[in-house]
Design a protein around this motif. Structure first.
Motif, PDB file in Angstrom:
ATOM      1  N   ASP A  61       0.817  -1.224   0.000  1.00 43.95           N
ATOM      2  CA  ASP A  61       0.000   0.000   0.000  1.00 43.95           C
ATOM      3  C   ASP A  61       0.847   1.269   0.000  1.00 43.95           C
ATOM      4  O   ASP A  61       0.382   2.335  -0.361  1.00 43.95           O
ATOM      5  CB  ASP A  61      -1.065   0.006   1.100  1.00 43.95           C
ATOM      6  CG  ASP A  61      -0.568   0.309   2.502  1.00 43.95           C
ATOM      7  OD1 ASP A  61       0.628   0.590   2.690  1.00 43.95           O
ATOM      8  OD2 ASP A  61      -1.395   0.261   3.430  1.00 43.95           O
ATOM      9  N   GLY A  62       2.117   1.163   0.411  1.00 42.53           N
ATOM     10  CA  GLY A  62       3.026   2.299   0.343  1.00 42.53           C
ATOM     11  C   GLY A  62       2.848   3.329   1.451  1.00 42.53           C
ATOM     12  O   GLY A  62       3.626   4.270   1.541  1.00 42.53           O
ATOM     13  N   VAL A  83       1.645  10.665   7.635  1.00 40.59           N
ATOM     14  CA  VAL A  83       0.710  10.682   6.500  1.00 40.59           C
ATOM     15  C   VAL A  83      -0.401  11.668   6.845  1.00 40.59           C
ATOM     16  O   VAL A  83      -0.974  11.600   7.932  1.00 40.59           O
ATOM     17  CB  VAL A  83       0.122   9.274   6.249  1.00 40.59           C
ATOM     18  CG1 VAL A  83      -0.962   9.310   5.190  1.00 40.59           C
ATOM     19  CG2 VAL A  83       1.225   8.297   5.862  1.00 40.59           C
ATOM     20  N   THR A  84      -0.688  12.593   5.932  1.00 36.89           N
ATOM     21  CA  THR A  84      -1.747  13.558   6.192  1.00 36.89           C
ATOM     22  C   THR A  84      -3.116  12.922   5.968  1.00 36.89           C
ATOM     23  O   THR A  84      -3.235  11.900   5.277  1.00 36.89           O
ATOM     24  CB  THR A  84      -1.630  14.786   5.275  1.00 36.89           C
ATOM     25  OG1 THR A  84      -1.878  14.385   3.924  1.00 36.89           O
ATOM     26  CG2 THR A  84      -0.259  15.450   5.398  1.00 36.89           C
ATOM     27  N   GLU A  85      -4.121  13.559   6.539  1.00 31.74           N
ATOM     28  CA  GLU A  85      -5.489  13.083   6.302  1.00 31.74           C
ATOM     29  C   GLU A  85      -5.804  13.098   4.806  1.00 31.74           C
ATOM     30  O   GLU A  85      -6.424  12.169   4.290  1.00 31.74           O
ATOM     31  CB  GLU A  85      -6.491  13.948   7.056  1.00 31.74           C
ATOM     32  CG  GLU A  85      -7.929  13.539   6.797  1.00 31.74           C
ATOM     33  CD  GLU A  85      -8.941  14.523   7.354  1.00 31.74           C
ATOM     34  OE1 GLU A  85     -10.100  14.439   6.909  1.00 31.74           O
ATOM     35  OE2 GLU A  85      -8.599  15.351   8.211  1.00 31.74           O
ATOM     36  N   ALA A  86      -5.363  14.135   4.106  1.00 30.06           N
ATOM     37  CA  ALA A  86      -5.614  14.235   2.657  1.00 30.06           C
ATOM     38  C   ALA A  86      -4.967  13.077   1.904  1.00 30.06           C
ATOM     39  O   ALA A  86      -5.564  12.516   0.975  1.00 30.06           O
ATOM     40  CB  ALA A  86      -5.114  15.573   2.125  1.00 30.06           C
ATOM     41  N   GLN A  87      -3.745  12.708   2.280  1.00 29.21           N
ATOM     42  CA  GLN A  87      -3.083  11.566   1.635  1.00 29.21           C
ATOM     43  C   GLN A  87      -3.848  10.277   1.908  1.00 29.21           C
ATOM     44  O   GLN A  87      -4.024   9.447   1.011  1.00 29.21           O
ATOM     45  CB  GLN A  87      -1.647  11.420   2.141  1.00 29.21           C
ATOM     46  CG  GLN A  87      -0.711  12.489   1.660  1.00 29.21           C
ATOM     47  CD  GLN A  87       0.639  12.389   2.356  1.00 29.21           C
ATOM     48  OE1 GLN A  87       0.717  12.311   3.589  1.00 29.21           O
ATOM     49  NE2 GLN A  87       1.700  12.399   1.571  1.00 29.21           N
ATOM     50  N   PHE A  91      -5.694   8.017  -1.002  1.00 28.47           N
ATOM     51  CA  PHE A  91      -5.415   6.607  -1.239  1.00 28.47           C
ATOM     52  C   PHE A  91      -6.691   5.779  -1.150  1.00 28.47           C
ATOM     53  O   PHE A  91      -6.999   4.980  -2.030  1.00 28.47           O
ATOM     54  CB  PHE A  91      -4.380   6.088  -0.228  1.00 28.47           C
ATOM     55  CG  PHE A  91      -4.104   4.629  -0.361  1.00 28.47           C
ATOM     56  CD1 PHE A  91      -3.218   4.165  -1.312  1.00 28.47           C
ATOM     57  CD2 PHE A  91      -4.741   3.701   0.454  1.00 28.47           C
ATOM     58  CE1 PHE A  91      -2.962   2.806  -1.450  1.00 28.47           C
ATOM     59  CE2 PHE A  91      -4.496   2.352   0.333  1.00 28.47           C
ATOM     60  CZ  PHE A  91      -3.603   1.895  -0.629  1.00 28.47           C
ATOM     61  N   LEU A  92      -7.447   5.976  -0.074  1.00 23.28           N
ATOM     62  CA  LEU A  92      -8.652   5.176   0.138  1.00 23.28           C
ATOM     63  C   LEU A  92      -9.730   5.454  -0.902  1.00 23.28           C
ATOM     64  O   LEU A  92     -10.520   4.566  -1.231  1.00 23.28           O
ATOM     65  CB  LEU A  92      -9.196   5.410   1.550  1.00 23.28           C
ATOM     66  CG  LEU A  92      -8.300   4.904   2.683  1.00 23.28           C
ATOM     67  CD1 LEU A  92      -8.813   5.392   4.023  1.00 23.28           C
ATOM     68  CD2 LEU A  92      -8.186   3.391   2.650  1.00 23.28           C
TER      69      LEU A  92
END
Length: 99
Positions: A61-62, A83-87, A91-92
């Motif tokens: 998943d990286g 990891v930011t919330e935006a990232q 991804f999700l």
């Protein structure tokens, strides 16, 4: 079965995201959780590894997320502090559609 997923809640302080499937709070059966793990595994080419009691990581998943299911919260994704919330949402979103 092909579930539709969306984010129900984000806890920014503890870096976790609660996910629903088919507009239900999936606390009874982990079927939707298993399907989500397999979707991400298939897309990333990663390997699912158990890291705790109904907690898993997907090596490809990286982002080093922990994917969890339990009868209290249902599907939860725990993301690292770097990891930011935006990232995490970005991804999700590949596996959920619109939030």
């Amino acid at each position: 079965m092909n579930h539709q997923y969306k984010i129900l809640h984000v806890n920014r302080e503890n870096c976790w995201i609660t996910i629903t499937s088919d507009d239900k709070f999936d606390r009874e059966e982990p079927d939707a959780f298993v399907e989500l793990l397999r979707k991400i595994q298939d897309h990333t080419g990663g390997t699912i590894k158990k890291v705790g009691d109904i907690q898993y990581r997907i090596s490809g998943d990286g982002l080093d997320f922990i994917y969890q299911w339990d009868s209290l919260f249902g599907i939860t994704v725990i993301y690292p502090r770097d990891v930011t919330e935006a990232q995490a949402r970005g991804f999700l979103s590949r596996y959920m559609g619109e939030f």
